[in-house]
Design an enzyme around this catalytic site. Structure first.
Site, PDB file in Angstrom:
ATOM      1  N   LEU A   1       0.818  -1.216   0.000  1.00  0.00           N
ATOM      2  CA  LEU A   1       0.000   0.000   0.000  1.00  0.00           C
ATOM      3  C   LEU A   1       0.847   1.260   0.000  1.00  0.00           C
ATOM      4  O   LEU A   1       0.405   2.322  -0.431  1.00  0.00           O
ATOM      5  CB  LEU A   1      -0.917   0.011   1.239  1.00  0.00           C
ATOM      6  CG  LEU A   1      -1.941  -1.132   1.332  1.00  0.00           C
ATOM      7  CD1 LEU A   1      -2.670  -1.061   2.666  1.00  0.00           C
ATOM      8  CD2 LEU A   1      -2.932  -1.039   0.183  1.00  0.00           C
ATOM      9  N   GLY A   2       2.040   1.174   0.523  1.00  0.00           N
ATOM     10  CA  GLY A   2       2.893   2.355   0.609  1.00  0.00           C
ATOM     11  C   GLY A   2       4.010   2.113   1.583  1.00  0.00           C
ATOM     12  O   GLY A   2       4.249   0.997   2.052  1.00  0.00           O
TER      13      GLY A   2
ATOM     14  N   LYS B   1       1.863  -3.245   8.981  1.00  0.00           N
ATOM     15  CA  LYS B   1       3.051  -2.393   9.006  1.00  0.00           C
ATOM     16  C   LYS B   1       4.248  -3.238   9.425  1.00  0.00           C
ATOM     17  O   LYS B   1       4.252  -3.837  10.506  1.00  0.00           O
ATOM     18  CB  LYS B   1       2.866  -1.222   9.974  1.00  0.00           C
ATOM     19  CG  LYS B   1       1.985  -0.131   9.428  1.00  0.00           C
ATOM     20  CD  LYS B   1       1.720   1.007  10.398  1.00  0.00           C
ATOM     21  CE  LYS B   1       2.831   1.374  11.293  1.00  0.00           C
ATOM     22  NZ  LYS B   1       2.557   2.603  12.080  1.00  0.00           N
TER      23      LYS B   1
ATOM     24  N   ASP C   1       3.137  13.037  17.402  1.00  0.00           N
ATOM     25  CA  ASP C   1       3.441  12.965  15.965  1.00  0.00           C
ATOM     26  C   ASP C   1       2.152  13.110  15.152  1.00  0.00           C
ATOM     27  O   ASP C   1       1.928  12.364  14.197  1.00  0.00           O
ATOM     28  CB  ASP C   1       4.147  11.652  15.630  1.00  0.00           C
ATOM     29  CG  ASP C   1       4.862  11.710  14.269  1.00  0.00           C
ATOM     30  OD1 ASP C   1       5.112  12.834  13.786  1.00  0.00           O
ATOM     31  OD2 ASP C   1       5.164  10.651  13.708  1.00  0.00           O
TER      32      ASP C   1
END
Length: 837
Positions: A525-526, A547, A644
Site C-alpha cells: 500500500l505504501g 506495518k 506525531d
C-alpha cells in the site's frame, strides 16, 4: 473556572451519576398552600432546564429531595435538601415537600419533619408563600410575587456540592459565614463528605479535608494569582469585595450552554461543561491535578504514588480496612495493622517492635519535634512512646520528628525530587519475619526466572540460528515453517504491563506471510518512516493493513512496544484499531484494521483526489480528529500525548471517518499530568510545536499545535512547509496569518472547494481556531475540549488569535501570565523565517 486557560484533564472521574431515576406522572409549577411534591410529582424551571423532586442516588434505596438537570442522562444532581436525613423507601409514599406556616418543609409518611428552610419570619401567611424553581436552578421561597427581588429563602445560599452559574461563592463579613460547598460522602450517599471548598475572606479558594487545607489559589479573588479565573471563551467572572461581603460569581457567555462547578467525592474541584454533540460533561478545570495532592487521599497508613498504576497501597505490615471500599476506589478508610504493636518492658529484645525504612517520601503533617543527639537517640525516643508510630531524623540539621497515632498523607516522590525525606515506620517483630519470608520468596522467584530466561534465550538463539540458515537456503521459494519459539533477542510484550495482558493477539509470522502472499508487491500500500505497509486478509476474511518494521527504520524496539501497549488499551471510533502484532524471527509487525481510503494527506495534497472532499466532508474530518484528541487527552483512562500528529497519520475508512494512527512516539503521562520533558526530540518538521522542537518540552498543547497545522492544511489543501511567495512568510502559518490580518481569510480556502454562503462562517471559524492552536505560547492555545466547543457551538464568540509561532516577537504581552482572549496583543511584531533542521 479554568486552569492555565482551560488546560483540561481524567482521569478522568465521571459526573455524579444517579442510576435510579424516578418515574414522574405529572408536575406542578410551584409549591404553595395547596400544591406540594410527592414521589410521583415534580416542579420544573420555566425554561425546562432544571427539575425538583424526589430521587434515589446510585445503589441507595433512600429518597432525597434534590434538583437535577431535566434532560441530561445519567441524572446529574446539583442540590440536595435533606442530605443528612434521608427518607427510607418504606416511608416514601406519603412523604411530601410542602409549605407549612410560611416554611418549606419535608415530612415523611408519619409526618415527621425531615428538613425545612427554618425561617424565623412570622409576619407572612401560609397561603401567601410559594416556592419556585428558577431558570438558573435556584429554588426560591418568596411571598406572593414569584419574581420578588427579596426572596425569603433560596437554595443558592445553601449549596451542597455544586456551584451553578449565577450563584455566589464567597464570605459574608457581617455574619462571618461562607458560601461554600461540601462533597458527597460517597456516590450513593449525598451526606456531607470529607472535602469542602470555601474561602475565609482573604483567599479565593480553599480546599479542605475536614480541617486540613490542601489547595488554595487567588489572593482576594485576584485574577492574576488564580489561573482558573483568566479570561476565556466560556465564562464571564464577576468579583465583588465590599463592606458586607466578598464573593465570586460566574455566568456562561453563551446562555444556552450548561456549566457546573463541583467538589467531588474524591476531593477534586472540577469545572464541567455540557456538550450537546457528544452528550457528556467535558472537563475544563481540575484542582488539584494529582490525586496524591489531596490531603490523606489514601487514608490512614495508606501510601500514595501518582506514578503508579495503583495510586494507593497499604504500607508493609498493613491491610485494607475495607476491601470493598478499595475495590470501588474509595481509599479514605485507609489501612489497619496486621499485627498489633508491643510496647513496654515485659518483652524480650527479639520480640520488640522495629522500624521499616521508606526513603524519598513526603512526610506526614504535624510531627512532634524532639531533641535528639543522633538517629539512635531519635529511634529510642519513639520506641519508648507507645503511641509513636513513626520517626524521621535529619543528619544535617539534627532534627528528630516523631508521629503519634495514625499516619496520614504519605506520598512516594520521584527519584529526582530533592524534597524527599526518609521515614521509619514502626512494625511489630512478627511482621519482619513475614517481610523476610516474602522477600526470600521473591528473590528465589527472580532467580528462577533469570535461570529460565537464560535457558529459553539459549534455546531460542540456537533455534533462531538454525532457522536463519534454513531461511537463507529456501528464500527463493519463501516456504517458511511456523516457528514455535519467539526469538529471544527480539521484543516480547510483557504481560505484566496489564493485569489481563494487552488484549491483542500475537499473530504468527507464517500467518502474516499467507495473508500478504509473501509480502507481494501487488499487496503493498505504501511506505513510511516505520517501513512498508501491506494489505492482507486473515483466514476469517478480515481485511487488514500490515506495518512491517524496516531494518533501516529510525523507529526501533521501544517505539514498537510503545505502540502495541498503548493503542491496545485505547478504544474510540476516531482511533485506528490494532488487530494484532508479531515479534518473531527478527520481525516486528503491527496489524491494523484496513482503511480503504488510506491517509488524509493522499487526499488533500493530491490535485485530483482533493476534488472529492467538499467542505462538509472536510469539516466532518476536522471534528473527527478533535474527538479523537479529546479522548486521548481527557476522556480515556490513560492520558496520551501523541507527539506525531500529522495528516499522514490520519487514516480514512470507507465512510471517510478519520482515525488517528501511529502511536510509536506517543507518551503516557500519569493521572492529570499535562506536561513532560524529553532529551530525545522526535517528530515531523512542520508539525512540531516550538517548545518541543527547541527544548524537548511536550504536553497536550503540543498536540494542539500539531492539530492547528492540520486544520489549516485541510482548509488550504497545501502543506505547511510549502513556500509562499510573499515577502514576510515562509510557510502556511505565515500565509494564513497574513490573510487573516488583511481581512481576506477566505482566500486561504482550497480553490477546488465550493462553499455555500451559509458555510462561510464555518470556514472562518475553523481558520480562527487553527490560528489559536498554533500560537507560540502553549498557555494561550485552547485545550481540545475547548476546541470542540468552539467548532460546534454556533453562538460562541471566538477570541482573536495572536501571532503564530513562526515569528519572533520583540514582546509578547505586558503580562505574559494573563491570556487576553478578547483582544490581541498590541506590541510590535517582527517576522523571521524558519530554517529546517
Amino acid at each position: 473556572m479554568e486552569m492555565n486557560c482551560f488546560v483540561v484533564l481524567s482521569s478522568l472521574l465521571l459526573p455524579i451519576s444517579l442510576l435510579n431515576t424516578p418515574l414522574f406522572s405529572h408536575g406542578v409549577e410551584t409549591i404553595s398552600g395547596n400544591k406540594y411534591i410527592t414521589q410521583t410529582t415534580t416542579i420544573s424551571s420555566p425554561n425546562g432546564r432544571f427539575e425538583l423532586g424526589f430521587f434515589t442516588p446510585g445503589q441507595s434505596s433512600n429518597y432525597y429531595i434534590g434538583i437535577w438537570y431535566k434532560n441530561i442522562s445519567p441524572q446529574t444532581v446539583v442540590w440536595v435538601a435533606n442530605r443528612v436525613t434521608p427518607i427510607p423507601s418504606s416511608a416514601i409514599k406519603s412523604s411530601k415537600l410542602r409549605i407549612l406556616d410560611g416554611d418549606l418543609v419535608l415530612v415523611d409518611g408519619a409526618q415527621n419533619l425531615m428538613w425545612s428552610t427554618n425561617l424565623s419570619v412570622t409576619t407572612v401567611k401560609q397561603n401567601s408563600v410559594l416556592a419556585t424553581l428558577r431558570d438558573n436552578g435556584n429554588l426560591v421561597l418568596s411571598e406572593d410575587d414569584i419574581n420578588s427581588t427579596t426572596p425569603l429563602w433560596e437554595s443558592f445560599d445553601h449549596p451542597t456540592d455544586t456551584n451553578l452559574p449565577g450563584s455566589k461563592f464567597g464570605y459574608n463579613k457581617r455574619t462571618k459565614t461562607t458560601y461554600g460547598f461540601t462533597s458527597w460522602k460517597s456516590w450513593d450517599d449525598p451526606a456531607p463528605g470529607l472535602y469542602s471548598l470555601d474561602n475565609n475572606g482573604d483567599m479565593g479558594f480553599l480546599l479542605w479535608n475536614r480541617t486540613e487545607e490542601y489547595g488554595r489559589s487567588g489572593h482576594k479573588f485576584g485574577i492574576d494569582s488564580n489561573p482558573s479565573l483568566n479570561p476565556n471563551p466560556l465564562f464571564n467572572f464577576t468579583l465583588v469585595d465590599n463592606e458586607n461581603e466578598t464573593y465570586f460569581t460566574y455566568n456562561m457567555l453563551n446562555p444556552s450552554m450548561l456549566g457546573r462547578h463541583v467538589i467531588q467525592v474524591d476531593g477534586r474541584e472540577k469545572q464541567l461543561t455540557w456538550s450537546e454533540s457528544t452528550q457528556e460533561w467535558l472537563l475544563t478545570y481540575v484542582q488539584p491535578p494529582q490525586p496524591c495532592d489531596i490531603y490523606a487521599y489514601c487514608g490512614p497508613f495508606g501510601f500514595c504514588n501518582d506514578n503508579s498504576t495503583n495510586v494507593c497501597v497499604c504500607l508493609q505490615g498493613f491491610k485494607y480496612k475495607s476491601e470493598r471500599e478499595w475495590g470501588l476506589n474509595e481509599f479514605s478508610g485507609g489501612c489497619v495493622r496486621n499485627t498489633s504493636l508491643k510496647c513496654g518492658s515485659n518483652y524480650q529484645e527479639e520480640d520488640m517492635d522495629r522500624f521499616i525504612i521508606y526513603p524519598n517520601v513526603r512526610l506526614p503533617r504535624h510531627p512532634k519535634n524532639i531533641t535528639a543527639e543522633s538517629q539512635a537517640d531519635c529511634e529510642s525516643t519513639c520506641v519508648k512512646n507507645c503511641s509513636c508510630t513513626a520517626y524521621a531524623y535529619s543528619n544535617s540539621s539534627g532534627y528528630c520528628w516523631i508521629w503519634v497515632g495514625q499516619l496520614l498523607n504519605l506520598k512516594q516522590l520521584g527519584e529526582d525530587d530533592i524534597n524527599g525525606s526518609t521515614i521509619y515506620i514502626r512494625l511489630s517483630a512478627p511482621e519482619f519475619s513475614n517481610i523476610k519470608d516474602t522477600n526470600s520468596k521473591q528473590l528465589l522467584g527472580k532467580l528462577k526466572a533469570i535461570i529460565a530466561s537464560v535457558a529459553v534465550a539459549a534455546v531460542a538463539l540456537v533455534a533462531s540460528t538454525i532457522f536463519w540458515v534454513c531461511y537463507k537456503r529456501r528464500r527463493a521459494a519463501l516456504k517458511i515453517t511456523e516457528l514455535a519459539v519467539d526469538d529471544a533477542l527480539d521484543l516480547t510484550i510483557d504481560k505484566d504491563t496489564d493485569e489481563n495482558g494487552i488484549g491483542v493477539p500475537l499473530i504468527t509470522f507464517q500467518s502474516i506471510l499467507e495473508a500478504t502472499n509473501n509480502f507481494s508487491d501487488a499487496n503493498k500500500l505504501g511506505e513510511g518512516g516505520f517501513g512498508p505497509v501491506y494489505k492482507g486478509m486473515l483466514l476469517d476474511g478480515e481485511e487488514i493493513a500490515i506495518k512491517r518494521l524496516s531494518s533501516q527504520s529510525r523507529q526501533g524496539i521501544n517505539e514498537f512496544k510503545n505502540e502495541v501497549v498503548l493503542i491496545a488499551k485505547l478504544q474510540h471510533r476516531n482511533l485506528v484499531r490494532l488487530v494484532g502484532y508479531c515479534s518473531q524471527v527478527g520481525e516486528k509487525i503491527l496489524l491494523y484494521e484496513y482503511m480503504p481510503n488510506k491517509s488524509l494527506d493522499t487526499f488533500i495534497f493530491d490535485q485530483t483526489r482533493r476534488l472529492l472532499l467538499d467542505w462538509s466532508k472536510r469539516f466532518d474530518i476536522i471534528l473527527g480528529i478533535v474527538r479523537g484528541l479529546v479522548y486521548l487527552h481527557h476522556d480515556s483512562r490513560l492520558r496520551i500525548i501523541h507527539r506525531d500528529m500529522k495528516t499522514s497519520n490520519i487514516l480514512l475508512d470507507e465512510e471517510m471517518t478519520p482515525k488517528i494512527s501511529d502511536f510509536g512516539l506517543a507518551r503516557l503521562v500519569a493521572g492529570n499530568t499535562f506536561e513532560a520533558n524529553t532529551k530525545k526530540v522526535a517528530g515531523t518538521y512542520g508539525y512540531m510545536s516550538p517548545e518541543y522542537a527547541l527544548s524537548g518540552l511536550f504536553s497536550t498543547k503540543s498536540d494542539v499545535f500539531s492539530f492547528g497545522v492540520i486544520i489549516l492544511e485541510i482548509i488550504c489543501g497545501k502543506k505547511n512547509t510549502t513556500f509562499y511567495q510573499h515577502e514576510e512568510v515562509s510557510n502556511l502559518l505565515g500565509y494564513a496569518w497574513k490573510l487573516w490580518n488583511e481581512g481576506n481569510a477566505m482566500d486561504l480556502l482550497d480553490d477546488s472547494v465550493l462553499v455555500e454562503c451559509c458555510k462561510e462562517c464555518e470556514v472562518l471559524k475553523c481558520i480562527n481556531v487553527g490560528l489559536l492552536c498554533v500560537e507560540e505560547d502553549p498557555n494561550r492555545r485552547p485545550s481540545m475540549p475547548n476546541v470542540f466547543l468552539m467548532l460546534t457551538d454556533e453562538s460562541m464568540n471566538l477570541p482573536q488569535p495572536n501571532q503564530p509561532a513562526f515569528v519572533t516577537r520583540n514582546r509578547i504581552c505586558n503580562d505574559s501570565s494573563t491570556v487576553e482572549y478578547d483582544k490581541p496583543c498590541s506590541n510590535q511584531l517582527t517576522f523571521s523565517a524558519q530554517e529546517g533542521r
